[in-house]
Design a protein around this motif. Structure first.
Motif, mmCIF file in Angstrom:
data_model
loop_
_atom_site.group_PDB
_atom_site.id
_atom_site.type_symbol
_atom_site.label_atom_id
_atom_site.label_comp_id
_atom_site.label_asym_id
_atom_site.label_seq_id
_atom_site.Cartn_x
_atom_site.Cartn_y
_atom_site.Cartn_z
ATOM 1 N N ALA A 80 35.747 -10.808 -8.181
ATOM 2 C CA ALA A 80 37.193 -10.585 -8.190
ATOM 3 C C ALA A 80 37.494 -9.130 -8.543
ATOM 4 O O ALA A 80 36.868 -8.569 -9.433
ATOM 5 N N ALA A 81 38.430 -8.547 -7.826
ATOM 6 C CA ALA A 81 38.861 -7.178 -8.134
ATOM 7 C C ALA A 81 39.847 -7.247 -9.289
ATOM 8 O O ALA A 81 40.776 -8.058 -9.263
ATOM 9 N N GLY A 86 35.808 -15.084 -7.958
ATOM 10 C CA GLY A 86 35.187 -14.398 -6.825
ATOM 11 C C GLY A 86 35.717 -14.920 -5.496
ATOM 12 O O GLY A 86 36.357 -15.976 -5.440
ATOM 13 N N PHE A 87 35.443 -14.167 -4.448
ATOM 14 C CA PHE A 87 35.900 -14.511 -3.101
ATOM 15 C C PHE A 87 34.710 -14.866 -2.223
ATOM 16 O O PHE A 87 33.802 -14.052 -2.045
ATOM 17 N N ARG A 131 43.944 -8.011 -9.150
ATOM 18 C CA ARG A 131 44.325 -8.594 -7.856
ATOM 19 C C ARG A 131 45.232 -9.809 -8.090
ATOM 20 O O ARG A 131 44.948 -10.649 -8.927
ATOM 21 N N LYS A 132 46.325 -9.864 -7.350
ATOM 22 C CA LYS A 132 47.273 -10.976 -7.501
ATOM 23 C C LYS A 132 47.383 -11.737 -6.184
ATOM 24 O O LYS A 132 47.148 -11.170 -5.119
ATOM 25 N N ASP A 133 47.730 -13.020 -6.282
ATOM 26 C CA ASP A 133 47.906 -13.806 -5.068
ATOM 27 C C ASP A 133 49.335 -13.636 -4.541
ATOM 28 O O ASP A 133 50.122 -12.876 -5.108
ATOM 29 N N THR A 134 49.669 -14.343 -3.470
ATOM 30 C CA THR A 134 50.981 -14.167 -2.838
ATOM 31 C C THR A 134 52.123 -14.688 -3.710
ATOM 32 O O THR A 134 53.284 -14.440 -3.423
#
Length: 196
Positions: free
Chosen positions: A135-136, A150-151, A139-142
């Motif tokens: 994960a950066a 992690g992605f 970083r935020k979601d919509t």
């Protein structure tokens, strides 16, 4: 120029890692995971689900992010077509089950039709040779909520009831990924129909 070069390096890294994923004919690793459908958690078992027909196992980076929102929505809109082909769809990400309870019930995305499983430690993704990025920070979601996991790389596997990978779909746009997945399960259904 540096930004463009970095974008090219990142896309090449993903293209290379997509090649590392399991391929057609490989045995699909069995897995059990906590999953959510229509906001309710349940225990998902690939082995048990394969008894009903093919399973579309789609790995995606994170609930409530641009491409993943599109992909979940497209799977939900096409849910009846997958069901008509005898296929079950399960999304897999490193999201927590509480995030997935929201996502699976959200009428804009999974819409209570698509189940999503939590692979919080990334073990399922690694078993399928899927690249996982950390994960950066920040970083935020919509929805504006922090993403603290992690992605997994966006890759879909069509697994047939014999536990084999019939197709690996990666490196394309989220909606195209769903369309290709539907094509594959419809071909499998047609071949089974002809065989009877």
């Amino acid at each position: 120029m540096k930004r463009l070069l970095l974008a090219c390096l990142i896309s090449n890294a993903f293209a290379l890692s997509a090649n590392a994923a399991l391929k057609e004919g490989d045995a699909a690793p069995d897995f059990k995971a906590q999953a959510s459908l229509a906001g309710k958690a349940f225990d998902f078992s690939l082995q048990d689900t394969l008894k009903k027909g093919p399973v579309v196992v789609y790995f995606y980076p994170s609930a409530y992010t641009g491409g993943c929102n599109i992909q979940a929505h497209t799977f939900a809109v096409n849910y009846d077509k997958f069901a008509a082909a005898g296929a079950t769809v399960i999304g897999v990400s490193l999201d927590s089950i509480s995030r997935l309870n929201d996502f699976s019930a959200d009428p804009e995305y999974c819409a209570g039709k698509v189940a999503v499983a939590s692979d919080a430690d990334g073990k399922i993704a690694k078993a399928y040779d899927i690249a996982v990025k950390e994960a950066a920070p920040g970083r935020k979601d919509t929805r504006g909520v922090d993403i603290d996991h992690g992605f997994a790389e966006r890759t879909t596997f069509i697994v047939t009831p014999d536990g084999k990978v019939a197709a690996t779909i990666g490196g394309i746009k989220p909606a195209e990924n769903v369309e290709k997945s539907l094509e594959v399960v419809q071909k499998i259904a047609a071949a089974q129909h002809e065989g009877h």
